[in-house]
Design an enzyme around this catalytic site. Structure first.
Site, PDB file in Angstrom:
ATOM      1  N   SER A  51       0.796  -1.225   0.000  1.00 34.17           N
ATOM      2  CA  SER A  51       0.000   0.000   0.000  1.00 34.17           C
ATOM      3  C   SER A  51       0.829   1.276   0.000  1.00 34.17           C
ATOM      4  O   SER A  51       0.305   2.349  -0.321  1.00 34.17           O
ATOM      5  CB  SER A  51      -0.944   0.016   1.199  1.00 34.17           C
ATOM      6  OG  SER A  51      -0.220   0.185   2.407  1.00 34.17           O
ATOM      7  N   LYS A  94       0.762   4.383   6.850  1.00 33.97           N
ATOM      8  CA  LYS A  94       0.294   5.245   5.771  1.00 33.97           C
ATOM      9  C   LYS A  94       0.942   6.620   5.937  1.00 33.97           C
ATOM     10  O   LYS A  94       1.700   6.880   6.861  1.00 33.97           O
ATOM     11  CB  LYS A  94      -1.228   5.420   5.803  1.00 33.97           C
ATOM     12  CG  LYS A  94      -2.043   4.133   5.879  1.00 33.97           C
ATOM     13  CD  LYS A  94      -2.022   3.325   4.597  1.00 33.97           C
ATOM     14  CE  LYS A  94      -2.884   2.071   4.739  1.00 33.97           C
ATOM     15  NZ  LYS A  94      -2.768   1.178   3.566  1.00 33.97           N
TER      16      LYS A  94
END
EC number: 3.4.21.89
Length: 225
Positions: A38, A92
């Site tokens: 990701s 993230k």
């Protein structure tokens, strides 16, 4: 009981080391293996990243309870946190902070009404699962003096339009740099500050988990940008 006391006495040094080590990992710094794609191309599967747990808060070990704030999370910081959906540890990038208005149109970021700018870098073959690769487009995303390389996968289904939404107080909007292959705030919602574990600064070590765990020497001690 006598044997236990004798064992504790003989192993006191090791036990003190173990307690100190556990305190260090749960309260000051940690290292986290990254299993997902990701954050490509910034972070690769098989990277182990160094996480500064006291970047934003001194927390009571093994809890989300902040004893004292030590800094403020900023746009662009790469952070680890517990998912507000199910508690899974994720990594993230902070894209928007409290009070920001964030929007996506056609995968392009618009923050506080100002669109980010994009410049092509390269086209790559991105492996989704073994034996299946799609076209990946890497571009430099710039907004407010910050720049980073992000990746788009035009051939996969993704949530490319979102918002606009205003980030509430004490919460943050997170996104993966691999924009079309990231379960981030577009899906799990805003992330409360209390769930942020720490700031990831650099890759400690790295191995190609799809290539017989061959070391990626060029990524050892590489900073995260």
């Amino acid at each position: 009981m006598a044997r236990l006391r004798e064992w504790l006495r003989e192993n006191r040094g090791f036990l003190l080391f173990l307690v100190g080590f556990l305190f260090f990992r749960t309260a000051i710094a940690d290292w986290n293996p990254v299993p997902s794609a990701s954050m490509r191309p910034t972070i690769l599967e098989g990277d182990v990243v160094f996480v500064e747990r006291v970047a934003y808060d001194w927390k009571l070990p093994l809890t989300d309870i902040s004893l004292r704030r030590t800094g403020e999370p900023r746009r662009g910081d790469v952070v680890t946190f517990g998912s507000p959906r199910d508690g899974t540890r994720l990594i993230k990038r902070i894209v928007a902070v409290p009070g920001d208005t964030v929007e996506l149109r056609g995968d392009r970021l618009i923050l506080n009404g100002e669109p980010a700018t994009y410049a092509p870098v390269e086209e790559v073959a991105e492996t989704l699962v073994p034996g299946v690769a799609v076209r990946g487009l890497r571009e430099i995303e710039q907004w407010g003096g910050q720049r980073r390389v992000v990746q788009f996968l035009p051939e996969v289904r993704a949530r490319r339009d979102f918002g606009p939404v205003v980030v509430p107080a004490d919460q943050f909007f997170m996104m993966g740099d691999n924009r079309d292959n990231s379960e981030d705030s577009r899906f799990i919602g805003f992330v409360p500050r209390r769930l942020i574990i720490g700031q990831a600064h650099r890759v400690l070590v790295s191995a190609d988990i799809t290539g017989r765990w061959a070391p990626r020497w060029d990524r050892f001690a590489a900073p995260l940008r």
